[in-house]
Design an enzyme around this catalytic site. Structure first.
Site, PDB file in Angstrom:
ATOM      1  N   ASP A  48      -1.904   0.609   6.157  1.00 37.01           N
ATOM      2  CA  ASP A  48      -2.492   0.059   4.932  1.00 37.01           C
ATOM      3  C   ASP A  48      -4.007  -0.077   5.042  1.00 37.01           C
ATOM      4  O   ASP A  48      -4.649  -0.637   4.153  1.00 37.01           O
ATOM      5  CB  ASP A  48      -1.852  -1.282   4.562  1.00 37.01           C
ATOM      6  CG  ASP A  48      -2.204  -2.403   5.519  1.00 37.01           C
ATOM      7  OD1 ASP A  48      -2.383  -2.115   6.727  1.00 37.01           O
ATOM      8  OD2 ASP A  48      -2.292  -3.566   5.079  1.00 37.01           O
ATOM      9  N   SER A  78       2.060  -3.361   6.419  1.00 42.11           N
ATOM     10  CA  SER A  78       0.941  -3.017   7.292  1.00 42.11           C
ATOM     11  C   SER A  78       1.358  -2.004   8.350  1.00 42.11           C
ATOM     12  O   SER A  78       1.718  -0.886   8.024  1.00 42.11           O
ATOM     13  CB  SER A  78       0.364  -4.285   7.917  1.00 42.11           C
ATOM     14  OG  SER A  78      -0.860  -4.030   8.565  1.00 42.11           O
ATOM     15  N   ASP A  94      -4.730   1.787  10.426  1.00 42.76           N
ATOM     16  CA  ASP A  94      -3.289   1.578  10.366  1.00 42.76           C
ATOM     17  C   ASP A  94      -2.803   1.962   8.968  1.00 42.76           C
ATOM     18  O   ASP A  94      -3.612   2.307   8.097  1.00 42.76           O
ATOM     19  CB  ASP A  94      -2.931   0.144  10.759  1.00 42.76           C
ATOM     20  CG  ASP A  94      -3.429  -0.896   9.767  1.00 42.76           C
ATOM     21  OD1 ASP A  94      -4.363  -0.592   9.012  1.00 42.76           O
ATOM     22  OD2 ASP A  94      -2.892  -2.019   9.757  1.00 42.76           O
ATOM     23  N   ASP A  99      -6.165  -1.773   6.684  1.00 40.49           N
ATOM     24  CA  ASP A  99      -6.957  -2.994   6.829  1.00 40.49           C
ATOM     25  C   ASP A  99      -7.435  -3.184   8.268  1.00 40.49           C
ATOM     26  O   ASP A  99      -8.250  -4.065   8.533  1.00 40.49           O
ATOM     27  CB  ASP A  99      -6.196  -4.221   6.323  1.00 40.49           C
ATOM     28  CG  ASP A  99      -4.953  -4.569   7.126  1.00 40.49           C
ATOM     29  OD1 ASP A  99      -4.501  -3.719   7.931  1.00 40.49           O
ATOM     30  OD2 ASP A  99      -4.418  -5.682   6.945  1.00 40.49           O
TER      31      ASP A  99
END
Length: 638
Positions: free
Chosen positions: A375, A210, A373, A377
């Site tokens: 990734d 992440s 961010d 999400d």
């Protein structure tokens, strides 16, 4: 016989180092990655490498509700191919064990966990009371007891080793007899969460860290299909699944030669690589969340940044499909780059992380800044404050309130498939603002508080919208039952465009909410420690000597969250509520060596002319409470 000049302590240290080096040699001998094997050999031969070697072999990397996440490198306490192989084998064994149970058994376990978490439903109550006569779904009956073939889907981002970790996971799952799908390219985490539900998979694996630093990687696990009740399909794992998987991993890891993974079968092929048509399905579904009939305005200039992650192409495609074509990406941050060269920490929450996006916004005269961010999400939002003429990044709670308000204006839900499911339920974590509960109540919707993390928020039955203050928002739970920065960003754009068309802004909506419910202002203290014992000591101090007054207002409620309650399972944390409605929650971070303190004050606002004084009062109150909490922790100088 010990040398005359050698102390017992020195002898013991020498023996420990020798044992550590021997274990490391065994691990290196089995390492399939020449790079990490060479790193390990270098540490073994380096006279100054003992400390790092010891940390790399300080037990096995613990598998929990966040799966795995750690620095990449050699050894069982790092992220590497050997650790991932053992994790994949453990997940596969857990899925196969569930496959041997009667149809409703795995769901029964999940139902019990949901009941303990304080989210019972009539459906779940009846199923737990009599699973043989009241199956969770009409299409499922206890008569089906034969093993079935589980299916799983694997995704990965653009970090170092992510593709390799994903491909080896697919090879292990396939060899274990699991029908396995893998996403075709590095893609956002929400695409993987979408795939678990869309493909009716029993599990999903996302290889990502992440917004962690470049040297980290992670292994996030979702469950779906028969393993969990319907509202938990496509949600990150919770107990008892995490512990059961960890037990399977420990069995795989218990080999005669330390680090030997040769017993883990790996297929050379046989998994299914999903095509671009599947990815297009996610793009189309998210773009379809926009409502051009009710909110037709599209005159909005947007700046977007993906923070060197995998969200740029997806965000641009979704926004364009939804009619938002005036979108400018931060060119230096658009292409995936695992080194994250322009940000010291690739998290839009961090100070300075959105500076390049704001600079571009000033240059092109943008109306809105949207940052995902790495990734994708999570989403951060910024806009030009008409009161100051400066770009302002909204707090996560402010974005949660904006999205909650916008969804109310759209009837509470986005998915037509839920139109007959009754009134939606809104949910956010206990550390997030209480404003969403008031927005929901005004609309006639139920509101639920959960523990921190989307593994809890997404499980709420009847969920219409859920968020947590750390920039995570679930706006379409039937599509992606997890936080999704792409879909949340699209709805913020739809809202901002509609407001712009009538000469208003996102700031106006926040003002309206403050006038209706009081000005809610929040902040956070994050205290990083080197020794985890420091967190225990600080929590013990607060339990033994809790603050009795905050900003001159008496503490009227002190809740030890470790005791649990009727609506929340036990967790390590303390909550304080004062007579003037100031709230403080203190809890250890679940993923980092940090103690986190969440503060919220509520200032009544009697009229529009009182808004600015209320803002000033809120900031003064927050600053005071910050210092008082630091003082209570013995950290007044920080």
């Amino acid at each position: 016989m010990r040398h005359a000049q050698e102390s017992p302590t020195e002898s013991s240290a020498a023996n420990e180092l020798a044992a550590l080096q021997a274990a490391a040699q065994q691990w290196a001998a089995h390492d399939p990655d020449a790079g990490t094997a060479a790193q390990l050999q270098s540490l073994i031969n380096d006279p100054n490498g003992a400390a790092e070697l010891a940390d790399s072999f300080d037990g096995n990397l613990q598998f929990g509700t966040a799966g795995l996440r750690a620095t990449m490198g050699p050894g069982p306490n790092r992220m590497n191919r050997m650790v991932v192989r053992r994790a994949a084998a453990g997940v596969a064994a857990h899925l196969l064990a569930l496959a041997e149970q009667p149809l409703e058994t795995g769901q029964h376990t999940e139902m019990k966990q949901s009941l303990e978490a304080g989210h019972p439903t009539q459906e779940m109550d009846s199923a737990v009371a009599s699973p043989a006569t009241n199956p969770p779904e009409a299409s499922q009956t206890a008569a089906v007891t034969s093993p079935y073939r589980p299916r799983a889907v694997v995704g990965f981002d653009a970090r170092y080793n992510s593709r390799d970790f994903a491909q080896e996971t697919a090879a292990i799952f396939t060899a274990a007899g699991i029908e396995t799908f893998i996403l075709p390219t590095p893609l956002p985490t929400p695409v993987l969460a979408y795939a678990v539900r869309a493909l009716e998979c029993d599990a999903g694996i996302m290889v990502t860290a992440s917004h962690n630093p470049a040297q980290d990687n992670g292994y996030k696990v979702y469950l779906g299909g028969r393993a969990v009740v319907p509202e938990a399909r496509g949600v990150q794992i919770v107990a008892p699944h995490d512990a059961l998987i960890a037990t399977q991993i420990s069995h795989v890891s218990d080999t005669a030669s330390f680090g030997d993974t040769s017993g883990i079968a790996m297929a050379e092929g046989g998994w299914n690589v999903l095509g671009e048509d599947f990815v297009d399905g996610y793009r189309a579904a998210v773009a379809g969340l926009a409502d051009p009939a009710t909110f037709p305005a599209r005159q909005l200039r947007i700046v977007h940044t993906s923070m060197h992650g995998v969200g740029d192409e997806m965000a641009r495609a979704v926004f364009a499909s939804a009619g938002f074509t005036d979108l400018h990406t931060v060119p230096e941050q658009a292409a995936p780059n695992p080194d994250f060269p322009t940000v010291s920490f690739p998290n839009p929450e961090e100070e300075g992380a959105m500076d390049m996006a704001f600079a571009l916004a000033k240059e092109v005269g943008a109306d809105l800044v949207i940052a995902n961010d790495p990734d994708a999400d999570r989403v951060a939002v910024g806009a030009l404050d008409p009161a100051t003429g400066e770009w302002h990044q909204f707090h996560g709670d402010q974005v949660g309130a904006l999205l909650g308000s916008h969804l109310v204006s759209r009837g509470g839900r986005l998915q037509a498939t839920q139109s007959g499911a009754g009134a939606p339920v809104y949910a956010n974590s206990i550390v997030s603002s209480r404003l969403l509960a008031k927005i929901a109540a005004t609309a006639g919707y139920e509101h639920v508080r959960t523990l921190t993390g989307f593994k809890w928020i997404s499980r709420v039955p009847g969920l219409g919208f859920g968020y947590e203050e750390a920039l995570g928002y679930c706006v379409a739970p039937e599509l992606v039952r997890d936080k999704d920065g792409i879909s949340a960003g699209l709805l913020i754009a739809e809202m901002a465009a509609g407001l712009k068309a009538v000469g208003r802004t996102l700031f106006d909506v926040l003002d309206i909410l403050a006038l209706a419910h009081g000005l809610h202002a929040s902040t956070q203290i994050s205290i990083r420690v080197e020794d985890p014992a420091g967190i225990k000591n600080m929590m013990a101090t607060l339990r033994e000597q809790p603050p009795t007054v905050l900003d001159g207002s008496a503490v009227i409620e002190l809740t030890d969250l470790a005791q649990g309650s009727a609506d929340l399972p036990a967790t390590d944390g303390l909550a304080y509520l004062t007579e003037n409605d100031t709230r403080v929650i203190v809890r250890p971070s679940g993923t980092e060596p940090k103690l986190k303190c969440y503060l919220e004050v509520v200032v009544p606002v009697s009229g529009h002319h009182k808004l600015q004084p209320a803002r000033e009062e809120a900031q003064r109150a927050l600053a005071t409470v910050v210092q008082e909490i630091k003082g209570a922790l013995g950290l007044a100088d920080l």
